[in-house]
Design a protein around this motif. Sequence first.
Motif, PDB file in Angstrom:
ATOM      1  N   ASP A 265      55.959  57.476  51.023  1.00  0.00           N
ATOM      2  CA  ASP A 265      55.238  56.069  50.943  1.00  0.00           C
ATOM      3  C   ASP A 265      55.217  55.686  49.641  1.00  0.00           C
ATOM      4  OD1 ASP A 265      55.140  55.847  53.906  1.00  0.00           O
ATOM      5  OD2 ASP A 265      53.135  57.068  53.711  1.00  0.00           O
ATOM      6  N   GLY A 266      54.629  54.568  49.445  1.00  0.00           N
ATOM      7  CA  GLY A 266      54.868  54.121  47.882  1.00  0.00           C
ATOM      8  C   GLY A 266      55.807  53.412  47.434  1.00  0.00           C
ATOM      9  N   GLY A 267      56.449  52.722  48.134  1.00  0.00           N
ATOM     10  CA  GLY A 267      57.682  52.295  47.652  1.00  0.00           C
ATOM     11  C   GLY A 267      58.981  53.142  47.883  1.00  0.00           C
ATOM     12  N   VAL A 303      48.800  53.380  36.625  1.00  0.00           N
ATOM     13  CA  VAL A 303      48.139  52.172  36.629  1.00  0.00           C
ATOM     14  C   VAL A 303      48.929  50.758  36.582  1.00  0.00           C
ATOM     15  CG1 VAL A 303      46.360  50.594  35.181  1.00  0.00           C
ATOM     16  CG2 VAL A 303      45.945  53.247  35.457  1.00  0.00           C
ATOM     17  N   ASP A 304      49.846  50.938  35.673  1.00  0.00           N
ATOM     18  CA  ASP A 304      50.873  49.449  35.593  1.00  0.00           C
ATOM     19  C   ASP A 304      52.267  49.840  36.489  1.00  0.00           C
ATOM     20  OD1 ASP A 304      49.460  48.443  33.479  1.00  0.00           O
ATOM     21  OD2 ASP A 304      50.292  50.040  31.896  1.00  0.00           O
ATOM     22  N   ALA A 305      52.392  50.859  37.207  1.00  0.00           N
ATOM     23  CA  ALA A 305      53.440  51.345  38.309  1.00  0.00           C
ATOM     24  C   ALA A 305      53.323  50.302  39.338  1.00  0.00           C
ATOM     25  CB  ALA A 305      53.303  52.551  38.714  1.00  0.00           C
ATOM     26  N   VAL A 306      54.409  49.547  39.568  1.00  0.00           N
ATOM     27  CA  VAL A 306      54.422  48.499  40.792  1.00  0.00           C
ATOM     28  C   VAL A 306      55.249  49.403  41.924  1.00  0.00           C
ATOM     29  CG1 VAL A 306      55.542  46.304  41.496  1.00  0.00           C
ATOM     30  CG2 VAL A 306      54.567  46.664  39.229  1.00  0.00           C
ATOM     31  N   ASN A 307      54.481  49.473  42.945  1.00  0.00           N
ATOM     32  CA  ASN A 307      55.146  50.274  44.167  1.00  0.00           C
ATOM     33  C   ASN A 307      55.769  49.444  45.141  1.00  0.00           C
ATOM     34  OD1 ASN A 307      53.288  52.119  42.925  1.00  0.00           O
ATOM     35  ND2 ASN A 307      52.071  52.206  44.622  1.00  0.00           N
ATOM     36  N   GLY A 312      57.676  44.322  51.372  1.00  0.00           N
ATOM     37  CA  GLY A 312      57.879  44.713  52.631  1.00  0.00           C
ATOM     38  C   GLY A 312      56.906  45.058  53.673  1.00  0.00           C
ATOM     39  N   LEU A 313      57.342  45.146  54.942  1.00  0.00           N
ATOM     40  CA  LEU A 313      56.100  45.226  55.930  1.00  0.00           C
ATOM     41  C   LEU A 313      55.617  46.616  56.134  1.00  0.00           C
ATOM     42  CD1 LEU A 313      57.490  43.298  58.955  1.00  0.00           C
ATOM     43  CD2 LEU A 313      56.241  42.522  57.225  1.00  0.00           C
ATOM     44  N   GLY A 314      54.446  46.781  55.551  1.00  0.00           N
ATOM     45  CA  GLY A 314      54.118  48.164  55.314  1.00  0.00           C
ATOM     46  C   GLY A 314      54.218  48.932  53.958  1.00  0.00           C
ATOM     47  N   ALA A 315      54.962  48.226  53.203  1.00  0.00           N
ATOM     48  CA  ALA A 315      55.025  48.820  51.737  1.00  0.00           C
ATOM     49  C   ALA A 315      53.663  48.645  50.996  1.00  0.00           C
ATOM     50  CB  ALA A 315      56.214  47.882  51.022  1.00  0.00           C
ATOM     51  N   CYS A 316      53.441  49.730  50.444  1.00  0.00           N
ATOM     52  CA  CYS A 316      52.227  49.770  49.561  1.00  0.00           C
ATOM     53  C   CYS A 316      52.075  49.315  48.240  1.00  0.00           C
ATOM     54  CB  CYS A 316      51.381  51.303  49.722  1.00  0.00           C
ATOM     55  SG  CYS A 316      49.987  51.357  48.930  1.00  0.00           S
TER      56      CYS A 316
END
Length: 536
Positions: A265-267, A303-307, A312-316
Motif C-alpha cells: 500500500d501507500g502508492g 515527511v515530504d514524500a507524496v504517496n 486513487g480510490l483507497g490510495a493512501c
Amino acid sequence: MKDEKQRSQRQRLSSFVPGDKVYVAEAGRGPSQNSSPNTNMLRSRFTKASPALRRCLATVQTPKPAPKRQGDISDSFVSLSGAEQTPLPDRFRQLKLELVRGREKDIVLSWQRLLHGLQRENEIIARKGPEVIPQINFADLDNGLDRRVKGEILKRGVVVVHGVIPEREARGYKTCIEEYVKKNPQTRAFPPHDPQVYELYWSESQIKARSHPSMLKLQRFLMSQFWWSPSVNARISLDVPLSYADRLRIRQPGDAAFALGPHIDGGSVERWEKDGYGRGHVYDKVFEGRWEQYDAWDAAARVDAVNNLYNGLGACSAFRAWQGWVSMSRVGPEEGTLLTYPLMMSTAYTLLRPFFRPIDNSKKGRAFLDEKNWEFTAGDQMTSDLQGAHPGHGQELNDELHPHLELSRTMTHVPEIKPGAFVAWHCDTIHAVDKVHKGQADSSVLYIPVCPVTDLNAEYLLRQRQAFREGTPGPDFPGGEGESKHIDRPTEKVLWQWTNTEGRRAMGLEQLAVDNSAMPGARAVVERFNATLGLH
C-alpha cells in the motif's frame, strides 16, 4: 543544516482553509486582496503565534482533491477491479533512465549482492514459516523489548502484539458491527452479493477500538521504539498517534472472493517518481546502488514524500508508519488471515526489479534466478515497465513479475491470533490475505494504521474530521454518502462520552499538548497541528 532549516521554514501548511489561498505577510506588505476572511483570520492567529509558526506560513496551497466516486476495496487494486493493465507512458522510461544515469555499474553490483541476500533469507523464511514472525505481549511493553526481539522486528517489518484489548471486549466489537449492518442494509461492501469487507468507517466499534487507551499506548510504542529521525529539526512527532479511519473485514468461512494477493500500500508508481517518494529522497540510497545503507525506519525522510499523486480510490495520502489490524475473532493460518513477506530487504528488490530482465526465459528454478541470467536494461533497452505498479492503484507482486522473492513459498502466515491481538506491519511490507478461508468461523478485523504527527497528516486529519461529522468515508477512500444516513451512527456528542482526552486528541477534537522538552522539529509540528485544526 542551514539548507534543512530553510526547507523547514518553507514548509507548506496548505490545508488551514481548504480552497483558499494563503499568502506570506512579508515585512511592509499587508494582506493580499485575494485573501478570504478565513485566510486573514488565520494570518491574525499566526501573527500572535510563535516566530517559528509565523515563518511557516505557506505561499501556495495544494488544490483540494476532487470528490471521489462511490466504490469499495476492489477499486484499490487492478487484480480485484478488473481494470485494464495498459503499458505505462514513455515518461516512466525516461524517469528510469534518469534515476540510474551515471550509476549503472553500481546498480548492477548492488543487484548481484541483493540476489545473494534474498536467496539466503528466503530459505530461512520458508523453513521457519509463521515462527519467523516476531511476537510480543502487550503486558510486557513497560519492561522494554529484548534487543534480539527488537532486531527481528526491524528486520522482518511485522509484529504480533497479543492481549492489547480484552478478549471479551474485542469479540463484542463484532457483535455491535453486525447489529449496525443489520439496521443499515444499504451498507456498501465487497463483494456486494456476499459481503466480506465493509465500507464502514464510523461505527461504534471502530471509534472505540481506535481510541482505546491500550491501542493508543501501543501505537506510541510502535512509533517511538522503531521509527526515528536523524535530525532534531525533523518536522515529525513520533510521540503522538493520530487516528486514521479505515475499513473492517468480517470474512466468512469458504470465501474466495477477497483473494487479495501480495501487494504494497501507500502508492505504487510514486515510489519511483520525483514528485512522489522522491520529494523526501526516501529511496535515494537504493537508486545509488547502496541499498544496504537505505534505512527503512528513517521517519524524517517520509515527511515530504507524496504517496498519492493520482487520487486513487483507497490510495493512501497520509503517512501511515505502520499498517495494522486488531482481531475480533480467533484465527490461524489458512483461516482467512494475513500473510507477509517478512523481510524489509524486499523494498530494494521491488525498486530495482524494473531495471533488470531475464536473458533466457526458458530456464527453470535456480538457473532462471541466477544473477548470470539477468541483465541490466540500459539505454535503448530500457522500458517504461514498473512491474505491478499502476497509477491510482496499490502495487501488486507475484512470482512472474518478482521471481527472486519466491512469494509462492515465502509469503508467511501470522501465527494464531485471539480477539484483541494487534498485528502491525511496516508501511512498505509486502502483505496479502489467504486466497481461500479454510476455517470454520469468521475471520474478522478492524483495520487501524499507526500515524504520527506531520504537517501532511494534520492536513489529512482536518478533512477526516469533517468526514466524521458528516458521516462520509475518509478522504482516502471511495466517496458517496457513506454512513451519513445510517441509523445509530455515533455522533460527536456521544464520542465525547466514550473517549478520554488522548482519544479525542487523536481524532483532532482536542488540542495536542506541546512538550517543551521535545526536539525543536517535533515541538513545532505539534504547534502547527493545533493551528491547522483550529484547536486552541
